[in-house]
Design a protein around this motif. Sequence first.
Motif, PDB file in Angstrom:
ATOM      1  N   SER A  80      -8.161  76.450 -31.619  1.00 29.04           N
ATOM      2  CA  SER A  80      -8.891  77.719 -31.467  1.00 29.04           C
ATOM      3  C   SER A  80     -10.093  77.758 -32.388  1.00 29.04           C
ATOM      4  O   SER A  80     -11.163  78.251 -32.016  1.00 29.04           O
ATOM      5  CB  SER A  80      -7.982  78.907 -31.774  1.00 29.04           C
ATOM      6  OG  SER A  80      -6.650  78.554 -31.701  1.00 29.04           O
ATOM      7  N   THR A  81      -9.926  77.226 -33.613  1.00 27.13           N
ATOM      8  CA  THR A  81     -11.047  77.236 -34.560  1.00 27.13           C
ATOM      9  C   THR A  81     -12.235  76.465 -34.012  1.00 27.13           C
ATOM     10  O   THR A  81     -13.375  76.937 -34.053  1.00 27.13           O
ATOM     11  CB  THR A  81     -10.616  76.579 -35.888  1.00 27.13           C
ATOM     12  OG1 THR A  81      -9.388  77.132 -36.277  1.00 27.13           O
ATOM     13  CG2 THR A  81     -11.654  76.796 -36.950  1.00 27.13           C
ATOM     14  N   LEU A  82     -11.938  75.294 -33.483  1.00 23.91           N
ATOM     15  CA  LEU A  82     -13.029  74.469 -32.975  1.00 23.91           C
ATOM     16  C   LEU A  82     -13.733  75.172 -31.818  1.00 23.91           C
ATOM     17  O   LEU A  82     -14.966  75.176 -31.735  1.00 23.91           O
ATOM     18  CB  LEU A  82     -12.486  73.110 -32.530  1.00 23.91           C
ATOM     19  CG  LEU A  82     -13.503  71.974 -32.519  1.00 23.91           C
ATOM     20  CD1 LEU A  82     -14.207  71.877 -33.844  1.00 23.91           C
ATOM     21  CD2 LEU A  82     -12.830  70.663 -32.185  1.00 23.91           C
ATOM     22  N   LEU A  83     -12.936  75.777 -30.944  1.00 24.93           N
ATOM     23  CA  LEU A  83     -13.546  76.502 -29.831  1.00 24.93           C
ATOM     24  C   LEU A  83     -14.401  77.647 -30.370  1.00 24.93           C
ATOM     25  O   LEU A  83     -15.501  77.905 -29.888  1.00 24.93           O
ATOM     26  CB  LEU A  83     -12.468  77.051 -28.897  1.00 24.93           C
ATOM     27  CG  LEU A  83     -11.648  75.990 -28.156  1.00 24.93           C
ATOM     28  CD1 LEU A  83     -10.549  76.628 -27.335  1.00 24.93           C
ATOM     29  CD2 LEU A  83     -12.548  75.145 -27.278  1.00 24.93           C
ATOM     30  N   LEU A  84     -13.881  78.324 -31.401  1.00 23.04           N
ATOM     31  CA  LEU A  84     -14.624  79.439 -31.989  1.00 23.04           C
ATOM     32  C   LEU A  84     -15.927  78.954 -32.631  1.00 23.04           C
ATOM     33  O   LEU A  84     -16.972  79.588 -32.494  1.00 23.04           O
ATOM     34  CB  LEU A  84     -13.780  80.133 -33.050  1.00 23.04           C
ATOM     35  CG  LEU A  84     -12.836  81.218 -32.541  1.00 23.04           C
ATOM     36  CD1 LEU A  84     -12.031  81.780 -33.689  1.00 23.04           C
ATOM     37  CD2 LEU A  84     -13.633  82.318 -31.862  1.00 23.04           C
ATOM     38  N   ILE A  85     -15.853  77.810 -33.341  1.00 23.48           N
ATOM     39  CA  ILE A  85     -17.068  77.299 -33.987  1.00 23.48           C
ATOM     40  C   ILE A  85     -18.126  76.999 -32.934  1.00 23.48           C
ATOM     41  O   ILE A  85     -19.286  77.402 -33.045  1.00 23.48           O
ATOM     42  CB  ILE A  85     -16.768  76.015 -34.796  1.00 23.48           C
ATOM     43  CG1 ILE A  85     -15.888  76.338 -35.995  1.00 23.48           C
ATOM     44  CG2 ILE A  85     -18.056  75.360 -35.271  1.00 23.48           C
ATOM     45  CD1 ILE A  85     -15.470  75.116 -36.789  1.00 23.48           C
ATOM     46  N   GLY A  86     -17.693  76.298 -31.871  1.00 21.05           N
ATOM     47  CA  GLY A  86     -18.636  75.940 -30.814  1.00 21.05           C
ATOM     48  C   GLY A  86     -19.293  77.170 -30.217  1.00 21.05           C
ATOM     49  O   GLY A  86     -20.524  77.271 -30.148  1.00 21.05           O
ATOM     50  N   LEU A 144     -21.638  78.983 -32.744  1.00 23.68           N
ATOM     51  CA  LEU A 144     -22.970  78.396 -32.889  1.00 23.68           C
ATOM     52  C   LEU A 144     -23.857  78.811 -31.720  1.00 23.68           C
ATOM     53  O   LEU A 144     -25.026  79.160 -31.889  1.00 23.68           O
ATOM     54  CB  LEU A 144     -22.877  76.871 -32.938  1.00 23.68           C
ATOM     55  CG  LEU A 144     -22.236  76.267 -34.172  1.00 23.68           C
ATOM     56  CD1 LEU A 144     -22.241  74.749 -34.099  1.00 23.68           C
ATOM     57  CD2 LEU A 144     -22.972  76.719 -35.423  1.00 23.68           C
ATOM     58  N   PHE A 145     -23.259  78.780 -30.511  1.00 23.01           N
ATOM     59  CA  PHE A 145     -24.028  79.134 -29.330  1.00 23.01           C
ATOM     60  C   PHE A 145     -24.474  80.591 -29.402  1.00 23.01           C
ATOM     61  O   PHE A 145     -25.640  80.919 -29.140  1.00 23.01           O
ATOM     62  CB  PHE A 145     -23.183  78.883 -28.081  1.00 23.01           C
ATOM     63  CG  PHE A 145     -23.951  79.040 -26.806  1.00 23.01           C
ATOM     64  CD1 PHE A 145     -24.874  78.085 -26.430  1.00 23.01           C
ATOM     65  CD2 PHE A 145     -23.759  80.142 -26.001  1.00 23.01           C
ATOM     66  CE1 PHE A 145     -25.590  78.225 -25.268  1.00 23.01           C
ATOM     67  CE2 PHE A 145     -24.469  80.298 -24.837  1.00 23.01           C
ATOM     68  CZ  PHE A 145     -25.388  79.339 -24.471  1.00 23.01           C
ATOM     69  N   LEU A 183     -24.852  82.357 -32.038  1.00 22.50           N
ATOM     70  CA  LEU A 183     -25.858  82.479 -33.097  1.00 22.50           C
ATOM     71  C   LEU A 183     -27.252  82.181 -32.552  1.00 22.50           C
ATOM     72  O   LEU A 183     -28.200  82.963 -32.748  1.00 22.50           O
ATOM     73  CB  LEU A 183     -25.522  81.503 -34.223  1.00 22.50           C
ATOM     74  CG  LEU A 183     -26.527  81.389 -35.357  1.00 22.50           C
ATOM     75  CD1 LEU A 183     -26.431  82.603 -36.246  1.00 22.50           C
ATOM     76  CD2 LEU A 183     -26.306  80.126 -36.156  1.00 22.50           C
TER      77      LEU A 183
END
Lengths: 316, 578
Positions: free
Chosen positions: A10-16, A19-20, A22
């Motif tokens: 979930s974290t990785l999906l959230l980071i991706g 960023l988008f 942002l």
Amino acid sequence: MLGLSASMVSTLLLIGSGLFVLLLASAGDWLFLSSGGHEDGVLDRLNDVLFAKPNVENGLTGLFPAIAGTFSLVMVMTLFVAPLGVATAIYLSEYAKDTWYTKLIRISITNLAGVPAIIYGIFGLGFFVYGLGGQVDALFYTDRLPRPTFGTTGLLWAALTLALVNLPVVIVAVTEGLDALSNDLREASIALGATKSETVFKALMPAALPSVFSGLILATARAAGEVSPLLLVGAVKFSPSLPLSSRAPFIEFEQKFMHLGFQLFDAALFARLPPGGLGWVACIALILVLLIGVLNLTAVSLRTAILKRKTFENPF
Amino acid sequence: MPVANWRHFKSVSLGLLIRVASFTVIFALLGMVVQMMVVAAPIFAASTLERIDAPDGGRGVPVSRAESQDADLRQPIYWVSKGGWQLIGNPGNPWLWVHDQTAVRLNVTELPSDFSIAQMVGHQRGLAVLVGNRLEHFHFSQSTSINDVPAVERVKTVLVDSDIVALAGHPRLAVVALATSLSEIQVVDFRNPDATLRIQVDVEIDTIAWVSPSLIRALTPSGDAVLFVFRATDIGGDWRRLFSPTQYEGYPSEEYLWLPLPSAQAAESKYSVTPLIFGTLKAALLALLFSVPLSLGCAIYVGCFMSEAQRQRVRPAIDMLTAFPTVVLGAIGLFWLAPRFGEFLSALIGVIALFPILAVLGIFGVRALGWRWVRHDALDDWPLRLLPLVLLVIVLGAAAGLIGAAQLPGGSLEAYLLSTGLSISYFNSLLVGIVLGLAITPTIFSIAEEAIHAVPRNMAAGALALGSTPWQSYRDVVLPLALPGMIAAIMVGFGRAAGETMILVMLSGNTGILDLSIFEGLRSVSASLALELPEAPKKSSHYQVLFVMGVLLFGLTFIVNTVAEIIRSRVRMRVRGL
């Protein structure tokens, strides 16, 4: 532990997506909400950002040449990569005998896919620009010397360098696609009296087509986002004309060109950003990300299509 | 075999075409390596000295600074510092520093008084002194005021084997040309003292001078000139100067320095590759530090616990991270993270500290949602169900980190670190590591996930049937089989990070220092290649050294990838047997 590793996903999906979001938020804010957006109207604003004359001073208008440059670079690169990559893959998996040196070449090509692009960049500078380019100038453009025509960085050399970067990727993808085909297909085709090339081009290639396209599209996506070789072999901050022309062959191979990724790099390092520069940067990044995202999505969906088709039946 | 018909002809010619195209590609790809080595090789060439014939006997060659200094041999002043200190020496007498305005005189005890010849050498602050058969190289510090007397230090001593009648210092390098009484011309390179070049001439020589950095003119007593060409790379034919610490003029000790274009025009270029290789490894290892837990955690979950259908959806979603080209990640790091790095770091620390609690919270949270966590197929939706919880923890962790940082003495993390003696550079290795780690995460994830997924499902199912929990089935059954593949994934990720260019160019600050601190900047091989190669003149030493670094980087990534590929293929074979 299970919960931890699940939350990593979930974290990785959230980071991706973070960023988008942002990029999207900064670009959107600058385009539509901040100063100027209200007076001119959204369309005028977009028109300015995209099609106005590129502004070298503070670079907040005229993205179109960079987009066009990126496209023409990728196009010219594909012109080289597609035939050469597919031919090499066909040779390695269909024509070459299975000897130790064939194996060595296959392993080397697989590993070349992991060699950093900057290495190809320095090769491109040393071999294409200084070596080949100098030769071409000495042979065909003697009247323009000492001003170099091909003996300097430009679209052709950048495209060739990027083609080298991506050849291993394409070769590996297509070879894998061909290797995955069942031998029945080859044997049946030969048994029906087809020649070698008919077997390859009429029986095997149609079946392997999805993997060919997926490999090519992945390569294009990678090429669009790869900037490091361009620092050495081609892109410039500002080019007064597009590398396209109305006369055949429609592309000016020796022309220097603008590139989205290079614009980003340039804005990051050398330009002193005027107010609103952050939004401008986000805009460039967003267009680049969208471009590559669309290409990647296409490749991914093609790949899923291949995986779903467990058996490769002859389409004819 | 005769061409039977049109179809046959077509087949043969297409086969030929394919062979030609593929041979071209294979030769281009493999020739690439050879070409880089060919370009890089001349840097290792030994220096050469050869006699040339000048049409007018060399009289037309203009006189240089070095030769006009030859007249200075009679006059005692050798050098004047910016602060006005003059170096005065007479054979047999002690050397003196004399200040030109105040006439203060100081003995220079470091310089030998029993010398026979002395000459300035290298850039403006080197002195070559001949004492008996010892040729000594000294260096002065540049003093800018009357209060600081230039410091003198001995750089190197070289023994010469015959009687020296004339001596001339190279205008740019620490190189001395000598003429012996036996009509031999020698070139001594202080950078590489073992490789003295000699050439025997048939006439008597009594004067010698450098006409240009590569041309030596020797004069016979009757005034006839003999010319010699001296060729040397900037590392003087000594490859160790690229890697080991080197004593440079003007530096108190042996150092690793990467200064290909030194500020003073005449100063020697310093090509120590070590700080750049160190920077590359430092950035790559820091990136792994951030990337490995994240990517392996994801890989374990997706590869081991998800159903095939769900996996087909999640994998592309994570692969989409590659849609952020590294230049975009670099720009995000530069414009959004670097300006508020202190806050970002405190928030990150908070999140990481709170994260393990997720393991507990996650399990209980999902159980509370009504999931039976021992049922293997029920694990599918966990990442999605956990999404709000993770978001909450990230927000809470970031808030806790920020609030915690505000409570520190000084009011912020940077101020606190500064008070303990650590200052955070604007461009620092930690920032590079975080962004680079994000860039290589999809790569590591993809390969590690494949390795885990390749372990047959029935192995884990058997463990589950025997009553182990899903995590136990992973830890005791799947992990031992998938571990080599995961290590290969990490290696490939390392190779990616070592070769990554844009993030390092944009975020590392490009300071070529050898410093273990994660709050200092760094300069990587790839960034040096990208920034310096377009400016380096073709065929210069700088250009060649950059190609040497290119070959090194190529070798590193190629070897790492090859080892990883071997591991992967072995694992594939092993797993296939199960």
